[in-house]
Each structure stands twice: as structure tokens, then as C-alpha cells.
Design an enzyme around this catalytic site. Structure first.
Site, PDB file in Angstrom:
ATOM      1  CB  SER A 149     -74.644 -20.923 -67.424  1.00  0.00           C
ATOM      2  OG  SER A 149     -73.946 -19.986 -68.451  1.00  0.00           O
TER       3      SER A 149
ATOM      4  CE  LYS B  31     -71.655 -22.037 -69.814  1.00  0.00           C
ATOM      5  NZ  LYS B  31     -72.117 -22.946 -70.812  1.00  0.00           N
TER       6      LYS B  31
ATOM      7  CE  LYS C 267     -72.584 -18.246 -71.508  1.00  0.00           C
ATOM      8  NZ  LYS C 267     -72.486 -19.090 -72.622  1.00  0.00           N
TER       9      LYS C 267
ATOM     10  CG  ASP D 121     -69.479 -21.164 -72.894  1.00  0.00           C
ATOM     11  OD1 ASP D 121     -68.557 -21.055 -73.840  1.00  0.00           O
ATOM     12  OD2 ASP D 121     -70.608 -21.338 -72.835  1.00  0.00           O
TER      13      ASP D 121
ATOM     14  CD  GLU E 178     -69.641 -24.458 -72.794  1.00  0.00           C
ATOM     15  OE1 GLU E 178     -69.769 -24.201 -71.560  1.00  0.00           O
ATOM     16  OE2 GLU E 178     -70.814 -24.334 -73.283  1.00  0.00           O
TER      17      GLU E 178
ATOM     18  CG  ASP F 278     -72.090 -25.040 -76.940  1.00  0.00           C
ATOM     19  OD1 ASP F 278     -72.650 -25.376 -77.613  1.00  0.00           O
ATOM     20  OD2 ASP F 278     -72.372 -23.971 -75.809  1.00  0.00           O
TER      21      ASP F 278
ATOM     22  CE  LYS G  27     -75.665 -24.895 -75.271  1.00  0.00           C
ATOM     23  NZ  LYS G  27     -75.255 -23.519 -75.750  1.00  0.00           N
TER      24      LYS G  27
ATOM     25  N   GLY H 119     -77.703 -25.389 -72.014  1.00  0.00           N
ATOM     26  CA  GLY H 119     -78.679 -24.864 -71.705  1.00  0.00           C
ATOM     27  C   GLY H 119     -78.840 -23.555 -72.610  1.00  0.00           C
TER      28      GLY H 119
HETATM   29  O1  OSB Z   1     -73.126 -21.169 -74.682  1.00  0.00           O
HETATM   30  O2  OSB Z   1     -73.933 -22.195 -73.117  1.00  0.00           O
HETATM   31  C1  OSB Z   1     -73.933 -21.225 -73.984  1.00  0.00           C
HETATM   32  C2  OSB Z   1     -77.141 -19.431 -73.253  1.00  0.00           C
HETATM   33  C3  OSB Z   1     -77.588 -19.094 -74.408  1.00  0.00           C
HETATM   34  C4  OSB Z   1     -76.827 -19.520 -75.449  1.00  0.00           C
HETATM   35  C5  OSB Z   1     -75.423 -19.978 -75.219  1.00  0.00           C
HETATM   36  C6  OSB Z   1     -75.070 -20.591 -74.072  1.00  0.00           C
HETATM   37  C7  OSB Z   1     -75.898 -20.184 -72.917  1.00  0.00           C
HETATM   38  C8  OSB Z   1     -75.641 -20.561 -71.579  1.00  0.00           C
HETATM   39  C9  OSB Z   1     -76.763 -20.604 -70.587  1.00  0.00           C
HETATM   40  O3  OSB Z   1     -74.382 -20.851 -71.071  1.00  0.00           O
HETATM   41  C10 OSB Z   1     -77.319 -21.935 -70.166  1.00  0.00           C
HETATM   42  C11 OSB Z   1     -78.575 -22.099 -69.382  1.00  0.00           C
HETATM   43  O4  OSB Z   1     -78.532 -21.523 -68.439  1.00  0.00           O
HETATM   44  O5  OSB Z   1     -79.628 -22.407 -69.975  1.00  0.00           O
HETATM   45 MG    MG Z   2     -71.633 -22.708 -74.311  1.00  0.00          MG
END
Ligand code: OSB
Ligand code: MG
Length: 370
Positions: free
Chosen positions: A136, A162, A164, A189, A214, A239, A263, A291
Site C-alpha cells: 500500500s 495499491k 492511496k 484506496d 477501495e 474497508d 482487517k 493492514g
Molecule cells: O485504509 O487500508 C487502509 C493504513 C492505515 C490506515 C488505513 C489503511 C492503511 C493502509 C496501509 O492502507 C496498510 C499497511 O501497509 O499496513
Molecule cells: Mg483502506
């Protein structure tokens, strides 16, 4: 298992890189490690909260309070816990606070698996020896920086990229990655940064051929997501909107998504995560493990749950070295050049605790005895 002692530790760990999402930028993590003792053995868990309530409503302080004043007393009141599945029910009177619940429930799963002498993945019915791993990537300032970052992670073998996004940092950024790297497995995401007013943008972004969008819309919505999903080709993945198997059932019935990100912390523990995995499987909805920038303890749980067979899409389960100079487990979680993590054979979460590192990162400790 008779729970006799629980230790809460607040940890602070610096990330190797600032991680930017549509709700803010994170440079470190403050979170809680739980230790649950039954007299002979100890199980470890991670409360995946942050110091602020920007991803969900919980924080380190709310989770500490809920564990200390409600959940730990529930554990002490119960004479005997014969299976970790009972914990979900034991905590039912407390509404929400899923990350607090999950931190203790996970430690009890670890303890239970250790007492059986079996890896947690095997105890929960996992079927894989290796899991496929994605990465991510936070919001980058420029297209060039994003393309360079994606290139670096592709070179390391990650099987899914992924990215953001937020308004103004979306279609052009994603298009730049497509132009440079072609048909790579890639998704976006939004962490709830858009509304239905942006529907034309999502129709346009259909042409990017992403695996999924996402959580494009509000964190507590499944109605507008259904409208969006009906209007576009790209699968919507939820999510933030999914906290329970009931949420998952309703989202599936409504057509709010075609994929679900599980999660463990967000849904209140492993038992509920398995329930969601199962209802998704029955409805042909693939799942993957999200994550929360976890330490190795939380990541070990993520690796274990991903061994269930309906986790068919690579998760955000990157190895320790992506996040930390030094992790709190040993060995650290490693990924091979093909983007896979091997399931460990040791009992419980499968990794030992690096006690020296755990102590070094601990900023507060409280011990509770029955
Ligand atoms: O939305 O998936 C998410 C990290 C912190 C809070 C929300 C998210 C995330 C990530 C990182 O996308 C996932 C990771 O590498 O642990
Ligand atoms: Mg997410």
C-alpha cells in the site's frame, strides 16, 4: 484456559517513511501490545489503534480504557475459557470498540494455539503454505515520485500495487503509473474521500482497469456505494464500512461491493474475521487482508488469517522491513523475490518476541491480575 494476568503496553515506533492518506499523514505509530497469561503460557496481541481517531473512532486512550475497565474484568470473571470463539460472546455487551476487543481476543487465540502446540494458521483452518503479498503506497507529491516508488516495490516482487488517492491526486497519478508499467495488478484506496457527486470521475477511472476502488465513499455508508457500484465496471471494495458479519451480509445483499477488505482489528477479532471470510465465500465475494501499519505481532496475525482459502487477492501484508528499522518479533517477517510470505511452523502466531526491542519501544505499561 484460566486467565490470571493481562499486561498492556503502549508502544511508540517510528515509521521508515511518512505515510499519507486522504485523512492525514503518519510518521510513527502509537499502539498497544497485549499479553494474556494463564499461569503457564502467554499469548500476544496487537491493538491496531492510533493516537488519533482519523481512521475510525478508537484511539490508544479509548482502547486502554475499554480494555482496563470492561474487557479485562470480563476475562477475569470467566472461570474457564475452553475455546477462543467464546471471547466474542464474552465481550458482546460492549458495543463497538472492535480494536480493543480484537487485541485481547487475538492474544487468547495465540495462547490457545500455543497450548495446542500448533500454528495459529492451522488452528483456524488455513490451507496455504505461502501467501501472496501486495503493498500500500501513500499519496505522493508528484507523478514522478509515485512512478519511482511503484517501480521500487515492483522490483521487490510485490504482487499487487495499491495507491492511496484523494481529490486532485487520483486519475492523473494512476494514469501515469499505467503509462509507465502497463498491465500490472493495481488498485486505489480513497479512505472515504469522495461522494456520489464524483460519480463521473469514477466512470472515467473505469478505463484504468483497476482491480478495485477501495472505500471510495463515506466511512459509514453502504447505500451510496451500491449506487456507485451499479454505475461502474470496476469492483468496489469496502474497508471502513464493514465492522461485522452482519455488515458484510447487508453490503452483499445491497450490492454495495464485489470485494471485501478484512482487517481483524476493525471487525473485533479473528472469530468475526473468519465469519466474514465464510459469508463472502458463500456469496462468491473474494476477500483480502488489509493492514494498519502493524508491528510484527499484528502482521503475524494478518499472515495467519490470509492462509484461509477465500483470501484470493494479495493483501497489505508487506514484510517488516517495509515499515521498521527493527521489528519487535524474531525472525522478522520476510517476503521472497516472488512476493510471497511463508507461513511459520512454530506454535501460535509463529514468531518469537524480540524482548529487547519490545522493551525499548514501550512507553507505558500496566499490569492487571485476577
Ligand atoms: O485504509 O487500508 C487502509 C493504513 C492505515 C490506515 C488505513 C489503511 C492503511 C493502509 C496501509 O492502507 C496498510 C499497511 O501497509 O499496513
Ligand atoms: Mg483502506
Amino acid at each position: 484456559m484460566k486467565i490470571e494476568k493481562v499486561v498492556l503496553r503502549k508502544l511508540k515506533m517510528d515509521l521508515k517513511f511518512p505515510f499519507q492518506t486522504s485523512f492525514g499523514t503518519q510518521t510513527n505509530r502509537e499502539f498497544i501490545i497485549t499479553e494474556v497469561y494463564d499461569g503457564t503460557d502467554v499469548g500476544y496481541g496487537e491493538c491496531v489503534v492510533n493516537s488519533n481517531p482519523f481512521y475510525n473512532e478508537e484511539t490508544v486512550q479509548t482502547a486502554w480504557h475499554i480494555m482496563k475497565d470492561f474487557l479485562i474484568p470480563f476475562l477475569f470473571q470467566k472461570e474457564e475459557i475452553s475455546h477462543p470463539d467464546e471471547v466474542n460472546n464474552l465481550f458482546k455487551q460492549v458495543r463497538r470498540h472492535n480494536m480493543a476487543k480484537s487485541a485481547l481476543e487475538g492474544a487468547i487465540w495465540d495462547l490457545y494455539a500455543k497450548k495446542l502446540g500448533k500454528p495459529l494458521a492451522e488452528v483456524i483452518g488455513g490451507t496455504k503454505d505461502k501467501i501472496a503479498v501486495g503493498v500500500s503506497i501513500g499519496i505522493q507529491e508528484t507523478k514522478e515520485a509515485l512512478v519511482e516508488t511503484v517501480g521500487k516495490y515492483l522490483g521487490q516482487g510485490f504482487q499487487k500495487i495499491k495507491i492511496k488517492i484523494k481529490p486532485g491526486k487520483d486519475i492523473e497519478m494512476l494514469q501515469a503509473v499505467r503509462d509507465r508499467f502497463g498491465d500490472i495488478p493495481m488498485m486505489a484506496d480513497a479512505n472515504s474521500a469522495y461522494t456520489l457527486k464524483d460519480i463521473d470521475l469514477f466512470k472515467q477511472m473505469d478505463s484504468l482497469g483497476l482491480i478495485m476502488f477501495e472505500q471510495p465513499l463515506a466511512h459509514d455508508d453502504i447505500i451510496d456505494h451500491a449506487k456507485l457500484q451499479a454505475a461502474i465496471q470496476t469492483p468496489v471494495c469496502l474497508d471502513e464500512s464493514i465492522h461485522s458479519v452482519e455488515d458484510a451480509r447487508k453490503a452483499i445483499e445491497q450490492g454495495s461491493c464485489k470485494i471485501i477488505n478484512i482487517k481483524i482489528g476493525r471487525v473485533g477479532g479473528i472469530t468475526e474475521a473468519i465469519n466474514i471470510h465464510n459469508i463472502c465465500k458463500e456469496n462468491n465475494i473474494p476477500v483480502w487482508c488489509g493492514g494498519m501499519l502493524e508491528s510484527g505481532i499484528g502482521r503475524a496475525f494478518n499472515v495467519a488469517i490470509t492462509s484461509l482459502d477465500n483470501f484470493t487477492i494479495p493483501g497489505d501484508t508487506a514484510p517488516s522491513a517495509r515499515y521498521w528499522e527493527e521489528d519487535i518479533i524474531e525472525p522478522e517477517i520476510e517476503m521472497d523475490a516472488d512476493g510471497q510470505i511463508e507461513l511459520q511452523k512454530k506454535p501460535g502466531i509463529g514468531y518469537d518476541i524480540n524482548q529487547a526491542a519490545l522493551e525499548r519501544y514501550t512507553v507505558e505499561t500496566e499490569v492487571f491480575s485476577k
